[in-house]
Design a protein around this motif. Sequence first.
Motif, PDB file in Angstrom:
ATOM      1  N   GLY A  41      67.225 -34.088  62.933  1.00 43.78           N
ATOM      2  CA  GLY A  41      66.866 -34.772  64.572  1.00 43.78           C
ATOM      3  C   GLY A  41      68.656 -35.781  64.520  1.00 43.78           C
ATOM      4  N   ASP A  42      69.414 -35.954  64.144  1.00 39.67           N
ATOM      5  CA  ASP A  42      70.429 -36.075  64.131  1.00 39.67           C
ATOM      6  C   ASP A  42      71.671 -35.360  65.462  1.00 39.67           C
ATOM      7  OD1 ASP A  42      71.171 -34.270  62.530  1.00 39.67           O
ATOM      8  OD2 ASP A  42      72.643 -36.138  61.806  1.00 39.67           O
ATOM      9  N   LEU A  43      71.765 -34.608  65.975  1.00 37.11           N
ATOM     10  CA  LEU A  43      72.783 -33.551  66.136  1.00 37.11           C
ATOM     11  C   LEU A  43      73.294 -34.145  67.588  1.00 37.11           C
ATOM     12  CD1 LEU A  43      72.064 -29.807  65.528  1.00 37.11           C
ATOM     13  CD2 LEU A  43      73.924 -31.084  64.338  1.00 37.11           C
ATOM     14  N   ARG A  44      74.145 -34.805  67.886  1.00 37.18           N
ATOM     15  CA  ARG A  44      74.702 -35.888  68.755  1.00 37.18           C
ATOM     16  C   ARG A  44      74.275 -34.177  70.737  1.00 37.18           C
ATOM     17  NH1 ARG A  44      76.898 -40.759  70.236  1.00 37.18           N
ATOM     18  NH2 ARG A  44      78.154 -40.070  72.106  1.00 37.18           N
ATOM     19  N   GLY A  45      73.712 -35.118  71.055  1.00 34.81           N
ATOM     20  CA  GLY A  45      73.993 -34.188  72.637  1.00 34.81           C
ATOM     21  C   GLY A  45      72.193 -33.178  72.083  1.00 34.81           C
ATOM     22  N   PHE A  46      71.272 -33.473  71.186  1.00 30.71           N
ATOM     23  CA  PHE A  46      70.378 -32.615  70.973  1.00 30.71           C
ATOM     24  C   PHE A  46      69.302 -33.390  71.274  1.00 30.71           C
ATOM     25  CE2 PHE A  46      73.720 -30.113  69.360  1.00 30.71           C
ATOM     26  CZ  PHE A  46      73.098 -28.608  70.171  1.00 30.71           C
ATOM     27  N   SER A  47      67.980 -32.669  71.655  1.00 28.99           N
ATOM     28  CA  SER A  47      66.647 -34.359  71.217  1.00 28.99           C
ATOM     29  C   SER A  47      66.226 -33.676  69.627  1.00 28.99           C
ATOM     30  CB  SER A  47      65.569 -32.857  72.804  1.00 28.99           C
ATOM     31  OG  SER A  47      65.532 -32.001  72.133  1.00 28.99           O
ATOM     32  N   ALA A  48      65.705 -33.951  69.527  1.00 27.82           N
ATOM     33  CA  ALA A  48      64.831 -33.770  68.031  1.00 27.82           C
ATOM     34  C   ALA A  48      64.753 -31.908  68.421  1.00 27.82           C
ATOM     35  CB  ALA A  48      63.750 -34.624  67.440  1.00 27.82           C
TER      36      ALA A  48
END
Length: 770
Positions: A41-48
């Motif tokens: 869930g920690d990808l910048r620019g992405f929802s979980a």
Amino acid sequence: MIPEVSIPLSLRWLQMRLTVRSIAAVVFALSLIGFAPSPAGDLRGFSAASAKAERDWEAKFRAIPSPDSLREYMRRLSARPHHVGSPYDKANAEWILAKFKSFGLEAQIETFDVLFPTPQERVVELVAPSKFVAKLQEPPVAGDPTSSQQAEQLPTYNAYSADGDVMAPLVYVNYGVPADYERLERMGVSVKGAIVIARYFGSWRGIKPKVAAEHGAVGCIIYSDPKDDGYTRGDTYPQGPWRPRDGVQRGSVMDMPVYPGDPLTPGVGATKDAKRLPIGEAQTITRIPVLPISYGDAQPLLAALAGPVAPEEWRGGLAITYHVGPGPGKVHLRVKSDWSLKPLYDVIARIPGSAAPDEWVIRGNHHDAWVNGAEDPISGQAPLLEEARGLGQLLKQGWRPRRTIIYAAWDGEEPALLGSTEWVEAHADELARKAVAYLNSDTNGRGYLSVAGSHSLEQFINEVSKDVEDPETRLPVWKRAQLRAIADSSADARQDARQRANLRIGALGSGSDYTPFLQHVGIASLNLGFGGEDGGGIYHSIYDDFKWYTTFDDTAFVYGRALAQTVGTAVLRLAGAEVLPYEFNGLAETVGRYVKEVEKLLKDKQDDVRERNRQIDEGVFTATADPRETSVPPAKEEIPPFLTFAPLDNGLDALTRAADRYEKAYGKAQANGGAALARPEAGALNAILLRSERALTSDGLPRRPWYRHEIYAPGFYTGYGVKTLPGVREAIEQKNWKEADQQIAVVAKTLTAAADVITHAAEQLEKLVP
């Protein structure tokens, strides 16, 4: 053995002998230093939700690249010489096109016609006090089959050298950079009317004839000294990887700090119907003839010199006493070239975006070479092909990118960044509207991941590099790079590497195909490659071939696979993010460092002049203890004036506050699984974010308006080497105080414009949060 290797090797040895419980403990310990993958869930620019799907696709992708495929790509592409205009250059382009199509990608070749001179006559000969004629030829090596393809090899020469036939005294100028001429002046040596001989390194090669001509020289010879690039570094080819006695570095001497690309069509694509300058009006062609030679050919020339003994730091590795000259050595230099247009073949493949087709992620590497070019550029081109193959496999499994992905195999990079520059100039308006980022590679070797580029992508590429495994240590490539930084850096840099969340990336000057994207159009860019454990001296020679590479470099192609995994993951992530993953706090902090540097640069110059003038007043005339240098009292200088940096500081403050506001808004948008990032209105946010790097450009730098980026540019007298805040920094370096004052205002305006864009993006992001 260095720590980065010894630690993980011992861990692998232990793991074969530990119980399952102990292995679990080791894995847990490694996770504490960054070994474990980041949570989904920690990808910048992405929802979980989208981050989980993204990580699944990325894992599938990273399992695809194969060292065996990379080996076969290199074997095919480097099998014959493939310089611009050669039959095999075109054949390679057509083969790459067929490969892209076989992977399931839409692809085509875009052609341009460019000025690319090739040599017809080359002469370097010593005419006094004795006679010697330089070979100007690299001999084949037994056991290296492609080194004997002499009929297809470009001769040893420097492209874009002016034609000329001159005979004159020879002067040795060390690396041939401006500081070397200042030293010669103090020694009472002039190069006016002389032919200079300079060794490679110290600056990009094109700077050497440029500075020589500015000081009145009539010709320039550039040679590879064994101290820098030969037997003093290690065994020479074929026994070792270093440049042999008769090895020569080809290369362009075009004045690319003015503009790269076709000299006759600056600013526009070199299509068949493009309006072209007369050759005599092209600014980037040298004013004097230039040729490169080997250290075997250089030794008799240097041995013929008398005059002052060269300063200690000027002395190379040849078994002679290095004298500066002039005399008694006198040299005849002749260069004549065919100045016709040659065709370029850029191979362009596309994967259309499903949700945002008018936002482009562009990935490139060049395919042309000076000769066979296994290391430069096929070691980078082969991973690009594996990335494309991997994405083609994902397409068959149902993956679709949100944004359009463009893969490009550029032609003509070696002479002058020709293929990329002409393509960017031809598509500049469209790129300004659509390009998200450009990811470049060039050469690739064995060792550590090196990254330089736009600092708005610094956090992004740090996160990517934590998800790729180093093939030798089994650590994340990020962790291995961090350990190296801690081991090899200065005390401040070591502390930085330990404590800062992100490893710093370098700034980009020039020397590869990112230049037109970043510095002309203002597209956020990165240049990536592995290296540091792959030293060798075959750059731009006939020995840069499959035999050398598979004997001395990434022999198992595992770092080629790591490059494909790293850049391919970055492409996937940029193409799939719901919100573009730029981060601006790192940008603002880095620009702040640059601002402090230029302020200190001025203060240091003021202090130096004050001290020098004080010594003159007190009768201390020698600027050096070297007795060969003149003791004539120097004239006192005016102390550099006070410059008002307040506009620059204010612009930086605006950028810092805007970046902080954006980051706070982004933190709020991450709440509730990042649901705000997945809203349809995020498209409007991305349209604003696209403009953030463009905002850092202006109408162009002084005397070279093609370069428009106000934060990064190649130095006017460094060539490849970067100058940050170039307008301000170079004006101070060149003591042009009026221009420095003007450029402070220009950069301040640019920073304020970038702050406005980021503030607008923050406002849009705030609207997405309920």
